[in-house]
Write a protein that holds these residues in place. Structure first.
Motif, PDB file in Angstrom:
ATOM      1  N   VAL A 111       0.824  -1.199   0.000  1.00 24.22           N
ATOM      2  CA  VAL A 111       0.000   0.000   0.000  1.00 24.22           C
ATOM      3  C   VAL A 111       0.864   1.256   0.000  1.00 24.22           C
ATOM      4  N   PHE A 112       0.426   2.251  -0.752  1.00 19.87           N
ATOM      5  CA  PHE A 112       1.023   3.581  -0.688  1.00 19.87           C
ATOM      6  C   PHE A 112       0.227   4.411   0.300  1.00 19.87           C
ATOM      7  N   MET A 113       0.929   5.111   1.196  1.00 19.73           N
ATOM      8  CA  MET A 113       0.268   5.937   2.196  1.00 19.73           C
ATOM      9  C   MET A 113       0.693   7.386   2.053  1.00 19.73           C
ATOM     10  N   PRO A 114      -0.232   8.296   1.722  1.00 11.77           N
ATOM     11  CA  PRO A 114       0.089   9.721   1.713  1.00 11.77           C
ATOM     12  C   PRO A 114       0.548  10.170   3.096  1.00 11.77           C
ATOM     13  N   PRO A 115       1.133  11.367   3.205  1.00 12.07           N
ATOM     14  CA  PRO A 115       1.732  11.785   4.481  1.00 12.07           C
ATOM     15  C   PRO A 115       0.822  11.637   5.695  1.00 12.07           C
ATOM     16  N   SER A 116      -0.441  12.049   5.592  1.00 15.62           N
ATOM     17  CA  SER A 116      -1.317  11.995   6.768  1.00 15.62           C
ATOM     18  C   SER A 116      -1.577  10.562   7.200  1.00 15.62           C
ATOM     19  N   LEU A 117      -1.827   9.682   6.242  1.00 20.11           N
ATOM     20  CA  LEU A 117      -2.082   8.283   6.584  1.00 20.11           C
ATOM     21  C   LEU A 117      -0.809   7.588   7.048  1.00 20.11           C
ATOM     22  N   SER A 118       0.324   7.973   6.471  1.00 20.68           N
ATOM     23  CA  SER A 118       1.601   7.415   6.897  1.00 20.68           C
ATOM     24  C   SER A 118       1.864   7.752   8.362  1.00 20.68           C
ATOM     25  N   LYS A 119       1.562   8.978   8.735  1.00 24.30           N
ATOM     26  CA  LYS A 119       1.727   9.385  10.140  1.00 24.30           C
ATOM     27  C   LYS A 119       0.805   8.582  11.045  1.00 24.30           C
ATOM     28  N   ASP A 120      -0.461   8.410  10.617  1.00 19.41           N
ATOM     29  CA  ASP A 120      -1.403   7.627  11.420  1.00 19.41           C
ATOM     30  C   ASP A 120      -0.895   6.200  11.612  1.00 19.41           C
ATOM     31  N   PHE A 121      -0.361   5.626  10.545  1.00 18.50           N
ATOM     32  CA  PHE A 121       0.141   4.251  10.600  1.00 18.50           C
ATOM     33  C   PHE A 121       1.280   4.133  11.608  1.00 18.50           C
ATOM     34  N   LYS A 122       2.196   5.091  11.581  1.00 14.05           N
ATOM     35  CA  LYS A 122       3.330   5.062  12.502  1.00 14.05           C
ATOM     36  C   LYS A 122       2.894   5.346  13.931  1.00 14.05           C
ATOM     37  N   ASP A 123       1.903   6.214  14.082  1.00 15.65           N
ATOM     38  CA  ASP A 123       1.357   6.457  15.417  1.00 15.65           C
ATOM     39  C   ASP A 123       0.764   5.176  15.992  1.00 15.65           C
ATOM     40  N   ASP A 124       0.074   4.411  15.141  1.00 11.52           N
ATOM     41  CA  ASP A 124      -0.499   3.143  15.590  1.00 11.52           C
ATOM     42  C   ASP A 124       0.586   2.228  16.151  1.00 11.52           C
ATOM     43  N   LEU A 125       1.679   2.115  15.427  1.00 15.22           N
ATOM     44  CA  LEU A 125       2.751   1.221  15.847  1.00 15.22           C
ATOM     45  C   LEU A 125       3.452   1.712  17.104  1.00 15.22           C
ATOM     46  N   SER A 126       3.493   3.031  17.286  1.00 19.93           N
ATOM     47  CA  SER A 126       4.138   3.581  18.475  1.00 19.93           C
ATOM     48  C   SER A 126       3.260   3.422  19.707  1.00 19.93           C
ATOM     49  N   GLY A 127       1.976   3.115  19.480  1.00 15.14           N
ATOM     50  CA  GLY A 127       1.059   2.915  20.591  1.00 15.14           C
ATOM     51  C   GLY A 127       0.269   4.149  20.963  1.00 15.14           C
ATOM     52  N   ASP A 128       0.375   5.236  20.203  1.00 17.87           N
ATOM     53  CA  ASP A 128      -0.344   6.473  20.493  1.00 17.87           C
ATOM     54  C   ASP A 128      -1.198   6.867  19.303  1.00 17.87           C
ATOM     55  N   PHE A 129      -2.505   6.872  19.494  1.00 13.55           N
ATOM     56  CA  PHE A 129      -3.399   7.282  18.418  1.00 13.55           C
ATOM     57  C   PHE A 129      -4.778   7.575  18.987  1.00 13.55           C
ATOM     58  N   SER A 130      -5.591   8.249  18.203  1.00 13.66           N
ATOM     59  CA  SER A 130      -6.955   8.560  18.595  1.00 13.66           C
ATOM     60  C   SER A 130      -7.907   7.897  17.615  1.00 13.66           C
ATOM     61  N   GLY A 131      -8.857   7.134  18.134  1.00  7.08           N
ATOM     62  CA  GLY A 131      -9.789   6.432  17.258  1.00  7.08           C
ATOM     63  C   GLY A 131     -10.536   5.367  18.022  1.00  7.08           C
ATOM     64  N   GLN A 213     -11.493   7.434  21.443  1.00  8.33           N
ATOM     65  CA  GLN A 213     -10.653   7.791  22.581  1.00  8.33           C
ATOM     66  C   GLN A 213      -9.212   7.993  22.134  1.00  8.33           C
ATOM     67  N   LYS A 214      -8.484   8.764  22.909  1.00  9.23           N
ATOM     68  CA  LYS A 214      -7.041   8.849  22.744  1.00  9.23           C
ATOM     69  C   LYS A 214      -6.460   7.602  23.382  1.00  9.23           C
ATOM     70  N   ILE A 215      -5.742   6.839  22.604  1.00 11.12           N
ATOM     71  CA  ILE A 215      -5.307   5.526  23.065  1.00 11.12           C
ATOM     72  C   ILE A 215      -3.787   5.457  23.149  1.00 11.12           C
ATOM     73  N   HIS A 216      -3.299   5.082  24.299  1.00  8.63           N
ATOM     74  CA  HIS A 216      -1.889   4.698  24.438  1.00  8.63           C
ATOM     75  C   HIS A 216      -1.864   3.273  24.944  1.00  8.63           C
ATOM     76  N   VAL A 217      -1.241   2.421  24.207  1.00  8.37           N
ATOM     77  CA  VAL A 217      -1.275   0.997  24.528  1.00  8.37           C
ATOM     78  C   VAL A 217       0.142   0.457  24.666  1.00  8.37           C
ATOM     79  N   SER A 218       0.489   0.012  25.877  1.00 10.01           N
ATOM     80  CA  SER A 218       1.728  -0.748  26.038  1.00 10.01           C
ATOM     81  C   SER A 218       1.530  -2.094  25.365  1.00 10.01           C
TER      82      SER A 218
END
Length: 415
Positions: A111-131, A213-218
């Motif tokens: 998949v190709f991810m434009p900048p905004s979606l790329s950031k969301d994807f990396k936020d998911d992996l870091s454990g910090d995201f809202s959704g 919710q704003k989610i931080h997941v260990s």
């Protein structure tokens, strides 16, 4: 810190499951790097011959060169400029061209991810995201839930693995690309989104309203129960191995030698993290075979030398939301008889993706190989069968029962 995270993302291979975008136009494959050149020439009234830039491509199937004529692409580009009644966003068209090019591979994990979606994807992996906290992909042309994250708004609302999303706030998901659908499901903390869900084998769709919710997941959490530690690994991320090492120290202090590693609804993570995790539990190699583009099998072993769980009695707990890196661990545990696998058949994702950062903040996630278990068994679209099959039924959930975990504890005590 941000720079460090991005460097790690650039260098590590991924096994995270994400949807390939809906194709826009297969023919738009040149938009990414020549859109500005050709469009600028068009605006200036100049004639640009694509053949001067693209002389030919090699058809690697029959080794016969074939010229590519991009005149249709520029014809459509020009016709849009001349005829379309609405506003035109050239950058959006370029991104759409690249999305279509990657989607034309027919691989749901590239998949190709434009900048905004790329950031969301990396936020998911870091454990910090809202959704809502759910991993999704495209399977059989349906927006499908891979797994809700443990403790997430999606899980609390009743979202389950393999649920199919039909509508987002009453709008048919087929009107969106994947990136658009994800952005519609995401949103500010405290707001709500209503998903229309189809859950086979039921024939009647139903609606679920979820508060974001704003989610931080260990990635790892654990507890002790009846002389057994239960470690829930949500995904294989940056903090997984350090947390598991802390768990090993605690188990040593308390003289506990039995562990249930709960990988249910774990959608995957970093390949290298899975390899580091394997080394904590075993000194045997390979962990997996990587089947590369040329068909060669490349053995990949664990990473590291420290194996604090080497003599720990082990049970792996899985379900149909356990995918990718989770399946790598489960497959190796079975093949080497390192422990037992309890639960349900896993998801069946046997491919490796690499995340490549692009210069404008966008990124390309592309499948680079398939993987096989140590016994060279393919699991892609097949999954891994547990040693002990235990289902978790709706009635169990309603009654706050977990027969899968109960069985896992029973089995690990018998080892």
């Amino acid at each position: 810190m941000l720079k460090k995270i991005f460097l790690v993302f650039k260098e590590k291979k991924l096994l995270i499951k994400k949807l390939a975008f809906t194709a826009v136009l297969f023919g738009l494959l040149v938009g990414s790097f020549l859109g500005g050149v050709f469009y600028g020439a068009w605006q200036a009234g100049e004639s640009v011959n694509p053949k001067k830039v693209f002389s030919s491509v090699i058809n690697r199937t029959n080794n016969q060169p074939k010229e590519i004529d991009f005149s249709l692409f520029w014809d459509v580009w020009t016709r849009i400029n001349q005829s379309y009644a609405g506003d035109i966003d050239d950058q959006k068209r370029v991104y759409g061209a690249i999305e279509g090019m990657v989607a034309a591979l027919g691989d749901p994990y590239s998949v190709f991810m434009p900048p905004s979606l790329s950031k969301d994807f990396k936020d998911d992996l870091s454990g910090d995201f809202s959704g809502i906290g759910a991993e999704m992909e495209m399977r059989d042309n349906n927006l499908t839930v891979v797994a809700p994250l443990s403790g997430s708004p999606a899980e609390k609302a009743g979202i389950k693995p393999k649920d199919i999303v039909l509508e987002i706030d009453g709008v048919d998901v087929n009107k969106y690309s994947f990136g658009e659908a994800i952005r519609k499901i995401r949103g500010p903390e405290g707001t709500q989104v209503t998903l229309t869900i189809f859950r086979p084998p039921s024939e009647k769709p139903f609606k679920i309203t979820i508060t974001r919710q704003k989610i931080h997941v260990s990635s790892v959490a654990w507890e002790e129960k009846d002389g057994v530690y239960i470690a829930r690994v949500r995904q294989f991320s940056f903090d997984t191995v350090p947390l598991l090492k802390n768990l090993a120290l605690e188990m040593t202090r308390k003289n506990v030698n039995r562990l249930v590693l709960d990988l249910r609804n774990n959608p995957g993570g970093f390949l290298d993290t899975a390899r580091e995790t394997w080394r904590l539990f075993s000194d045997k190699d390979p962990l997996l075979y990587q089947k590369e583009k040329d068909g060669n099998l490349k053995p990949l072993g664990g990473i590291g030398t420290d194996s604090p769980f080497l003599n720990t009695k082990l049970v792996i707990l899985v379900n149909n939301g356990s995918a990718s890196a989770s399946e790598i661990l489960a497959g190796a545990v079975k093949d080497y008889n390192r422990g037992k696998v309890v639960g349900e058949k896993t998801y069946g994702k046997g491919s490796v993706q690499e995340l490549q950062d692009l210069r404008d903040g966008s990124s390309l996630k592309i499948t680079t190989a398939l993987w096989l278990t140590p016994n060279k068994l393919e699991i892609n679209k097949i999954g891994i069968e547990p040693d002990y099959l235990v289902e978790l039924k709706d009635e169990d959930i309603k009654n706050n029962k977990d027969p899968q975990l109960e069985k896992a504890i029973e089995v690990v005590k018998s080892l």
